[in-house]
Design an enzyme around this catalytic site. Structure first.
Site, PDB file in Angstrom:
ATOM      1  N   ALA A   1       0.850  -1.246   0.062  1.00 13.93           N
ATOM      2  CA  ALA A   1       0.057  -0.005   0.115  1.00 13.93           C
ATOM      3  C   ALA A   1       0.957   1.416  -0.049  1.00 13.93           C
ATOM      4  O   ALA A   1       0.352   2.384   0.132  1.00 13.93           O
ATOM      5  CB  ALA A   1      -0.882  -0.137   1.258  1.00 13.93           C
TER       6      ALA A   1
ATOM      7  N   ASP B   1       7.542  -8.896   3.950  1.00 17.09           N
ATOM      8  CA  ASP B   1       7.735  -9.361   2.474  1.00 17.09           C
ATOM      9  C   ASP B   1       6.486 -10.605   2.348  1.00 17.09           C
ATOM     10  O   ASP B   1       6.713 -11.502   3.260  1.00 17.09           O
ATOM     11  CB  ASP B   1       9.150 -10.033   2.306  1.00 17.09           C
ATOM     12  CG  ASP B   1       9.341 -10.431   0.711  1.00 17.09           C
ATOM     13  OD1 ASP B   1       8.120 -10.843   0.147  1.00 17.09           O
ATOM     14  OD2 ASP B   1      10.334 -10.762   0.428  1.00 17.09           O
TER      15      ASP B   1
ATOM     16  N   ARG C   1       2.334   2.615  -2.481  1.00 15.72           N
ATOM     17  CA  ARG C   1       2.418   3.262  -3.802  1.00 15.72           C
ATOM     18  C   ARG C   1       1.077   2.704  -4.745  1.00 15.72           C
ATOM     19  O   ARG C   1       0.667   1.831  -4.178  1.00 15.72           O
ATOM     20  CB  ARG C   1       3.663   2.884  -4.416  1.00 15.72           C
ATOM     21  CG  ARG C   1       4.803   3.278  -3.793  1.00 15.72           C
ATOM     22  CD  ARG C   1       6.282   2.983  -4.830  1.00 15.72           C
ATOM     23  NE  ARG C   1       6.674   1.575  -4.756  1.00 15.72           N
ATOM     24  CZ  ARG C   1       6.830   0.692  -5.703  1.00 15.72           C
ATOM     25  NH1 ARG C   1       6.492   1.136  -6.936  1.00 15.72           N
ATOM     26  NH2 ARG C   1       7.414  -0.627  -5.532  1.00 15.72           N
TER      27      ARG C   1
ATOM     28  N   TYR D   1       4.182 -13.271 -14.505  1.00 15.90           N
ATOM     29  CA  TYR D   1       3.181 -12.604 -13.974  1.00 15.90           C
ATOM     30  C   TYR D   1       1.992 -12.806 -14.599  1.00 15.90           C
ATOM     31  O   TYR D   1       1.063 -12.953 -13.680  1.00 15.90           O
ATOM     32  CB  TYR D   1       3.686 -11.120 -14.503  1.00 15.90           C
ATOM     33  CG  TYR D   1       2.539 -10.221 -14.161  1.00 15.90           C
ATOM     34  CD1 TYR D   1       2.655  -9.521 -12.803  1.00 15.90           C
ATOM     35  CD2 TYR D   1       1.699  -9.707 -15.105  1.00 15.90           C
ATOM     36  CE1 TYR D   1       1.650  -8.521 -12.343  1.00 15.90           C
ATOM     37  CE2 TYR D   1       0.604  -8.786 -14.712  1.00 15.90           C
ATOM     38  CZ  TYR D   1       0.927  -8.280 -13.315  1.00 15.90           C
ATOM     39  OH  TYR D   1      -0.222  -7.161 -12.967  1.00 15.90           O
TER      40      TYR D   1
ATOM     41  N   LYS E   1      -1.406 -14.265 -12.078  1.00 17.93           N
ATOM     42  CA  LYS E   1      -2.753 -13.414 -12.044  1.00 17.93           C
ATOM     43  C   LYS E   1      -3.774 -14.572 -12.467  1.00 17.93           C
ATOM     44  O   LYS E   1      -4.902 -14.336 -12.081  1.00 17.93           O
ATOM     45  CB  LYS E   1      -2.539 -12.338 -12.985  1.00 17.93           C
ATOM     46  CG  LYS E   1      -1.802 -11.320 -12.576  1.00 17.93           C
ATOM     47  CD  LYS E   1      -2.036 -10.706 -11.162  1.00 17.93           C
ATOM     48  CE  LYS E   1      -1.204  -9.685 -10.580  1.00 17.93           C
ATOM     49  NZ  LYS E   1      -1.575  -9.040  -9.296  1.00 17.93           N
TER      50      LYS E   1
ATOM     51  N   ALA F   1       0.863 -15.759 -15.425  1.00 14.82           N
ATOM     52  CA  ALA F   1       0.518 -17.030 -14.829  1.00 14.82           C
ATOM     53  C   ALA F   1      -0.004 -16.738 -13.227  1.00 14.82           C
ATOM     54  O   ALA F   1      -0.959 -17.502 -12.797  1.00 14.82           O
ATOM     55  CB  ALA F   1       1.626 -18.174 -14.940  1.00 14.82           C
TER      56      ALA F   1
ATOM     57  N   SER G   1      -5.493  -9.323 -12.751  1.00 14.55           N
ATOM     58  CA  SER G   1      -5.079  -8.503 -13.756  1.00 14.55           C
ATOM     59  C   SER G   1      -5.678  -8.985 -15.116  1.00 14.55           C
ATOM     60  O   SER G   1      -6.011 -10.283 -15.262  1.00 14.55           O
ATOM     61  CB  SER G   1      -3.595  -8.599 -14.177  1.00 14.55           C
ATOM     62  OG  SER G   1      -3.253  -7.745 -15.543  1.00 14.55           O
TER      63      SER G   1
ATOM     64  N   ILE H   1      -3.041   0.551 -15.729  1.00  9.80           N
ATOM     65  CA  ILE H   1      -3.301   1.726 -14.705  1.00  9.80           C
ATOM     66  C   ILE H   1      -1.798   2.396 -14.682  1.00  9.80           C
ATOM     67  O   ILE H   1      -0.887   1.911 -14.446  1.00  9.80           O
ATOM     68  CB  ILE H   1      -3.898   0.989 -13.490  1.00  9.80           C
ATOM     69  CG1 ILE H   1      -4.987  -0.038 -13.493  1.00  9.80           C
ATOM     70  CG2 ILE H   1      -4.199   2.167 -12.340  1.00  9.80           C
ATOM     71  CD1 ILE H   1      -6.328   0.553 -14.250  1.00  9.80           C
TER      72      ILE H   1
HETATM   73  P1  NAP Z   1       3.601  -0.739  -7.786  1.00  9.56           P
HETATM   74  O1  NAP Z   1       3.049   0.700  -8.047  1.00  9.56           O
HETATM   75  O2  NAP Z   1       4.332  -1.379  -8.419  1.00  9.56           O
HETATM   76  O3  NAP Z   1       3.391  -1.157  -6.371  1.00  9.56           O
HETATM   77  C1  NAP Z   1       3.634  -2.281  -5.865  1.00  9.56           C
HETATM   78  C2  NAP Z   1       3.389  -2.512  -4.362  1.00  9.56           C
HETATM   79  O4  NAP Z   1       3.513  -3.847  -3.774  1.00  9.56           O
HETATM   80  C3  NAP Z   1       4.335  -1.383  -3.617  1.00  9.56           C
HETATM   81  O5  NAP Z   1       3.867  -0.779  -2.302  1.00  9.56           O
HETATM   82  C4  NAP Z   1       5.604  -2.352  -3.103  1.00  9.56           C
HETATM   83  O6  NAP Z   1       6.151  -2.088  -1.964  1.00  9.56           O
HETATM   84  C5  NAP Z   1       4.680  -3.757  -2.771  1.00  9.56           C
HETATM   85  N1  NAP Z   1       5.333  -4.961  -2.850  1.00  9.56           N
HETATM   86  C6  NAP Z   1       6.018  -5.261  -4.063  1.00  9.56           C
HETATM   87  N2  NAP Z   1       6.523  -6.611  -3.486  1.00  9.56           N
HETATM   88  C7  NAP Z   1       6.144  -6.925  -2.322  1.00  9.56           C
HETATM   89  C8  NAP Z   1       6.556  -8.045  -1.248  1.00  9.56           C
HETATM   90  N3  NAP Z   1       7.160  -9.029  -1.593  1.00  9.56           N
HETATM   91  N4  NAP Z   1       5.667  -7.957  -0.162  1.00  9.56           N
HETATM   92  C9  NAP Z   1       5.069  -6.740   0.258  1.00  9.56           C
HETATM   93  N5  NAP Z   1       4.822  -5.754  -0.608  1.00  9.56           N
HETATM   94  C10 NAP Z   1       5.472  -5.821  -1.712  1.00  9.56           C
HETATM   95  O7  NAP Z   1       2.078  -1.760  -8.350  1.00  9.56           O
HETATM   96  P2  NAP Z   1       0.522  -1.124  -8.757  1.00  9.56           P
HETATM   97  O8  NAP Z   1       0.682  -1.014 -10.189  1.00  9.56           O
HETATM   98  O9  NAP Z   1       0.029  -0.263  -7.859  1.00  9.56           O
HETATM   99  O10 NAP Z   1       0.061  -2.702  -8.648  1.00  9.56           O
HETATM  100  C11 NAP Z   1      -0.867  -3.146  -7.591  1.00  9.56           C
HETATM  101  C12 NAP Z   1      -1.851  -4.274  -7.787  1.00  9.56           C
HETATM  102  O11 NAP Z   1      -2.325  -4.153  -9.364  1.00  9.56           O
HETATM  103  C13 NAP Z   1      -0.748  -5.545  -8.352  1.00  9.56           C
HETATM  104  O12 NAP Z   1      -1.472  -6.680  -7.918  1.00  9.56           O
HETATM  105  C14 NAP Z   1      -0.610  -5.253  -9.675  1.00  9.56           C
HETATM  106  O13 NAP Z   1      -0.276  -6.775 -10.462  1.00  9.56           O
HETATM  107  C15 NAP Z   1      -2.324  -5.087 -10.080  1.00  9.56           C
HETATM  108  N6  NAP Z   1      -2.288  -4.530 -11.780  1.00  9.56           N
HETATM  109  C16 NAP Z   1      -1.635  -3.371 -11.902  1.00  9.56           C
HETATM  110  C17 NAP Z   1      -1.789  -2.983 -13.289  1.00  9.56           C
HETATM  111  C18 NAP Z   1      -1.061  -1.709 -13.766  1.00  9.56           C
HETATM  112  O14 NAP Z   1      -1.211  -1.342 -15.043  1.00  9.56           O
HETATM  113  N7  NAP Z   1      -0.526  -0.837 -12.798  1.00  9.56           N
HETATM  114  C19 NAP Z   1      -2.626  -3.614 -14.280  1.00  9.56           C
HETATM  115  C20 NAP Z   1      -3.085  -4.731 -13.666  1.00  9.56           C
HETATM  116  C21 NAP Z   1      -3.017  -5.320 -12.419  1.00  9.56           C
HETATM  117  P3  NAP Z   1       7.413  -1.105  -1.949  1.00  9.56           P
HETATM  118  O15 NAP Z   1       6.939   0.328  -2.415  1.00  9.56           O
HETATM  119  O16 NAP Z   1       7.767  -0.987  -0.552  1.00  9.56           O
HETATM  120  O17 NAP Z   1       8.292  -1.693  -2.639  1.00  9.56           O
END
Ligand code: NAP
Length: 246
Positions: free
Chosen positions: A13, A64, A15, A157, A161, A159, A143, A189
């Site tokens: 959460a 983690d 970012r 990734y 999802k 797989a 996703s 997004i």
């Molecule tokens: P993001 O901006 O890259 O942020 C990822 C978040 O996950 C960060 O808060 C990060 O923490 C945390 N994180 C990563 N590895 C972790 C771990 N091992 N343990 C705990 N926290 C961890 O990602 P987002 O785009 O917001 O994506 C959020 C969700 O939406 C994901 O499930 C992603 O697959 C899904 N999604 C995103 C998109 C897109 O286009 N953005 C599309 C489809 C689905 P730190 O900040 O501390 O590194």
């Protein structure tokens, strides 16, 4: 389940989408647990903002989600602070973009461990609390890559999802009739997750979307908040796409 004073854990959460979900649920009076991996500064900033702007409780917990002992510790720390967990948003995930033949087992394992094993562990340790309470909501962030958008540069990734969608369907059965388990499946997004993708590819992808734009994190957050609310009490085992139409 009214959202006021409900205890919510949002993984990842600090970012992006997770941050918007945290803010939107805080705005409705939830107590917010901000999990993060590395970004202590951003997580702390969000915690302070939530307390000040929405006048509700918020804590940060570094953990983690891909490591079982850390998930156990995360759950224990939440129970010490709030005594229960009402809503789980499995949001944390990573993507490692690399051509198929350049991919290695380390990338593959890290992606599956974070994006699929993590949500499995969180459900395993939090679902018993919800079953004891005879109520709860689990919302998994999947996703469109797990449904009908495929990219050999991110097969692990994709797989993971597809896997979280299967986890959603299975847990909707396993935790019935007390816990609603649903997933949202975003398309493109605007977050850090896409910051390393070439401008050219992003433009091509935008053209494929009926609405001709990428989504904003808050648009996904609104759907998550709806699924967490009483208004969605009869929605269960569902995967809802939010992609502007592709
Ligand atoms: P993001 O901006 O890259 O942020 C990822 C978040 O996950 C960060 O808060 C990060 O923490 C945390 N994180 C990563 N590895 C972790 C771990 N091992 N343990 C705990 N926290 C961890 O990602 P987002 O785009 O917001 O994506 C959020 C969700 O939406 C994901 O499930 C992603 O697959 C899904 N999604 C995103 C998109 C897109 O286009 N953005 C599309 C489809 C689905 P730190 O900040 O501390 O590194």
């Amino acid at each position: 389940m009214s959202l006021n004073k409900k205890v919510v854990l949002i993984t990842g959460a600090s970012r992006g989408i997770g941050r918007s979900v945290a803010e939107d649920l805080a705005n409705q009076g939830c107590y917010i647990v901000i999990n993060y991996l590395n970004n202590k500064e951003k997580a702390t900033y969000l915690k302070d903002l939530i307390k000040k702007k929405y006048n509700t409780k918020a804590i940060t917990i570094q953990a983690d989600v891909s490591i079982e002992q850390e998930v156990k510790r995360l759950v224990k720390q939440i129970l010490q602070q709030f005594s229960t967990i009402d809503i789980l948003v499995n949001n944390a995930a990573i993507v490692i973009d690399k051509p198929f033949f350049k991919r290695n087992v380390v990338d593959f394992d890290k992606t599956i461990d974070t994006n699929l094993k993590g949500p499995f562990l969180l459900c395993k340790y939090i679902a018993p609390i919800m079953l004891k309470n005879k109520g709860g909501k689990i919302i998994n962030i999947a996703s469109t890559n797990g449904i009908n958008t495929f990219d050999p540069n991110s097969i692990d990734y994709d797989a993971s999802k597809a896997g979280i969608i299967s986890l959603t369907h299975n847990l909707a059965i396993e935790l019935a009739p007390y816990v609603n388990v649903n997933a949202v499946a975003p398309g493109w997004i605007n977050t850090d997750m896409n910051k390393n993708i070439s401008e050219n590819l992003l433009l091509q992808e935008k053209e494929k979307i009926y609405l001709k734009r990428f989504g904003e994190p808050i648009e996904v957050a609104k759907l998550v908040s709806f699924l967490a609310s009483d208004d969605a009490n009869y929605i269960n085992g569902e995967i809802i796409k939010i992609d502007g139409g592709i």
